[in-house]
Design a protein around this motif. Structure first.
Motif, short mmCIF file in Angstrom:
data_model
loop_
_atom_site.label_atom_id
_atom_site.label_comp_id
_atom_site.label_asym_id
_atom_site.label_seq_id
_atom_site.Cartn_x
_atom_site.Cartn_y
_atom_site.Cartn_z
N UNK A 130 0.83 -1.22 0.00
CA UNK A 130 0.00 0.00 0.00
C UNK A 130 0.86 1.26 0.00
N UNK A 131 1.97 1.20 0.77
CA UNK A 131 2.85 2.37 0.87
C UNK A 131 3.43 2.70 -0.51
N UNK A 132 3.93 1.64 -1.20
CA UNK A 132 4.56 1.87 -2.51
C UNK A 132 3.58 2.52 -3.48
N UNK A 133 2.38 1.97 -3.58
CA UNK A 133 1.43 2.49 -4.57
C UNK A 133 0.92 3.88 -4.15
N UNK A 134 0.68 4.05 -2.85
CA UNK A 134 0.22 5.36 -2.38
C UNK A 134 1.26 6.44 -2.66
N UNK A 135 2.54 6.08 -2.47
CA UNK A 135 3.63 7.03 -2.73
C UNK A 135 3.59 7.48 -4.20
N UNK A 136 3.43 6.49 -5.09
CA UNK A 136 3.35 6.82 -6.53
C UNK A 136 2.21 7.80 -6.78
N UNK A 137 1.08 7.48 -6.16
CA UNK A 137 -0.11 8.29 -6.36
C UNK A 137 0.12 9.72 -5.83
N UNK A 138 0.73 9.82 -4.65
CA UNK A 138 0.93 11.14 -4.02
C UNK A 138 1.87 12.00 -4.88
N UNK A 139 2.96 11.37 -5.35
CA UNK A 139 3.93 12.13 -6.16
C UNK A 139 3.29 12.59 -7.48
#
Ligand code: HEM
Length: 509
Positions: A258-267
């Motif tokens: 979840x962290x990896x995908x959320x990070x992509x989304x946030x950036x």
């Protein structure tokens, strides 16, 4: 009396007759649907690929190129079969007939999508044209991207960006030739950067150098922006969350995923917001540009800011990827095959003489078109159509497909079908110009899908890719760097070459 006893002004007998006919018709329709439902469920289920308890066929799909495994299974089990990935049942379609049946004839029963956890986050829960379910939102936003950017009229308005793309690429090749005539050129580096520039101009009105993103406290270079908007989400889309295969275990957290995908989304969200805000300043200074953003701010008044952001990002990522994949593979095949490259060069010389290959000339260059379509066939840039969900019982290829099944349309499998294509492993553009082939055969590759979800960008892809291939061969003789022939591995959601094409170029006389 009759006139008093009336339904909406109709005499009673007439009304009774109409109601009678209506009821009878209704009975017939109900009976028809009951019969067809019965017929569908009376059909056999598709053959199942044997797997193991609980995991199903998951272990047989370890490699991140499932389309290849699917095509292999089709040779043994036929074009339609089912597999299980954990508790999810998938039906895989591997021939043109059944793929078309799913995309066109049975579309109304298979018009929604069930998303993996990664795609759910990256598409902001179906906020983009390609991933949303078929319905009013889909129709509206597909109309927006076509009208503003991808329809034939819009493409005419954006021709200047395609011309600039080609000029810049040729300038870079010329500079490379002058400075390092004995070194191979990294084709992707040159083409990708220009294509990204075009996608930014079409979507936002301007190319960018770098951006300062206050929210993230960093300045991003153009390459980093490309990474954040295109490369990372393409990788993320095929990231596997094991809970996708076992929805009943969804309650167990999978924090690192979840962290990896959320990070992509946030950036992506932060960078897109800054890019959009910069362009909004331009608009408020009275400088309007013919681009998707300016169009959406006027015509997309039913859309939220988040939806507009996602639609603009969609146009950027879709313009930047598959056209590059196709053109890079075409140049690889031509550089590997001097005779076919020569045949293309002779066609160009005959038709264009001393003039340049232009979009207007494409219709007179059948071999160039064959090179493009044969590349789409052999290298199927989008090898699997985004998964479709069966929301009511249906049938495909004479098999019963119950509601709740997911459908995988394996375009790569269709294009490797030995019953349709002679020696499908061979890259052979001649198959499309031979007199026994019908011009409609060009569309047999189904590279752009079919029916109501047909790719919106096929015209742009064709115009950019064909003109680029034509011009590159007109100006230079292409050959592969030593050992490059073996570099045919792919990675990712599309059939990206794992190693960027390294080619030697020699100016034509
Ligand atoms: C060679 C290049 C391309 C290939 C092979 C390709 C292939 C595809 C495929 C297979 C689909 C899925 C159809 C489905 O779900 O049934 C699709 C959808 C789509 N493509 Fe492309 N595409 C290409 C280039 C482009 C470009 C340049 C754009 C520009 C933005 C674009 C925009 C779209 C859109 C918006 C959809 C969603 C259509 C819908 O769901 O109604 N594509 N494409």
């Amino acid at each position: 009396m009759d006139e008093i006893l009336s339904v909406d002004g109709l005499p009673l007998q007439t009304a009774a007759a109409i109601i009678g006919v209506g009821v009878f018709t209704l009975l017939l329709i109900t009976r028809y649907f009951n019969v067809s439902r019965k017929t569908s469920s009376a059909l056999p289920p598709p053959p199942e690929i044997p797997g193991i308890p609980v995991l199903g066929n998951l272990l047989q799909l370890k490699e991140k190129k499932p389309y290849r495994a699917f095509a292999k299974w089709a040779e043994k089990y036929g074009p339609v079969y089912s597999i299980r990935t954990g508790s999810i049942k998938l039906v895989i379609l591997n021939s043109n007939d059944v793929a078309k049946e799913a995309m066109v004839t049975r579309f109304s029963s298979i018009s929604t999508r069930k998303l993996s956890n990664a795609i759910k986050i990256l598409s902001c829960d179906k906020s983009i044209v390609a991933i949303t379910d078929y319905g009013e939102f889909h129709k509206t936003v597909k109309k927006h991207i076509l009208t503003s950017t991808l329809s034939p009229n819009a493409q005419r308005r954006h021709q200047i960006h395609r011309d600039t793309l080609l000029e810049n690429i040729l300038e870079k090749l010329q500079a490379h030739q002058k400075e390092k005539p004995f070194d191979a050129i990294d084709f992707r580096k040159v083409f990708q950067s220009e294509l990204f520039g075009l996608s930014l101009k079409e979507a936002l009105g301007n190319d960018v150098g770098s951006v300062y993103v206050e929210e993230l406290g960093t300045t991003f270079s153009r390459d980093e922006i490309f990474e954040i908007l295109v490369i990372d989400p393409m990788k993320g889309a095929i990231d596997v969350d094991w809970r996708d295969f076992f929805p009943y275990l969804r309650w167990i957290p999978n924090k690192s995923f979840e962290r990896t995908i959320q990070q992509m989304h946030i950036r992506r969200q932060a960078v897109m917001t800054v890019l959009i805000n910069e362009q909004k300043k331009r608009i408020s200074n009275g400088k309007e540009i013919n681009c998707y953003l300016d169009y959406l701010l006027v015509e997309g008044n039913s859309l939220t800011e988040q939806q507009i952001l996602m639609l603009l990002w969609e146009a950027i990522i879709e313009s930047s990827d598959t056209t590059l994949v196709t053109t890079e593979w075409a140049m690889y095949e031509l550089a590997k095959d001097p005779q076919r490259q020569d045949r293309l060069y002779r066609e160009i010389q005959t038709v264009c003489g001393t003039e340049r290959v232009t979009e207007k000339k494409l219709s007179q260059l059948p071999y160039l078109s064959a090179v493009f379509h044969e590349t789409l066939r052999k290298h199927s840039p989008a090898p699997i159509v985004p998964l479709r969900y069966v929301h009511e019982d249906t049938q495909i290829g004479g098999y019963h497909i119950p509601a709740g099944t997911e459908i995988v349309i394996n375009i790569y499998g269709c294009n490797m079908d030995k019953n349709v294509w002679e020696s499908p492993e061979e890259w052979n553009p001649e198959r499309f110009v031979h007199e026994k082939y019908d011009p409609m055969d060009l569309y047999k590759t189904m590279a752009f899908g079919a029916g109501k979800r047909l790719c919106a960008g096929s015209l742009q892809a064709m115009l950019i890719s064909c003109t680029a291939i034509g011009r590159l061969v007109q100006e230079y003789q292409w050959s592969l760097k030593d050992d490059e022939e073996e570099n045919v591995d792919t990675f990712g959601l599309t059939t990206h070459r794992l190693h960027p094409l390294q080619a030697m170029i020699r100016p034509r006389d």
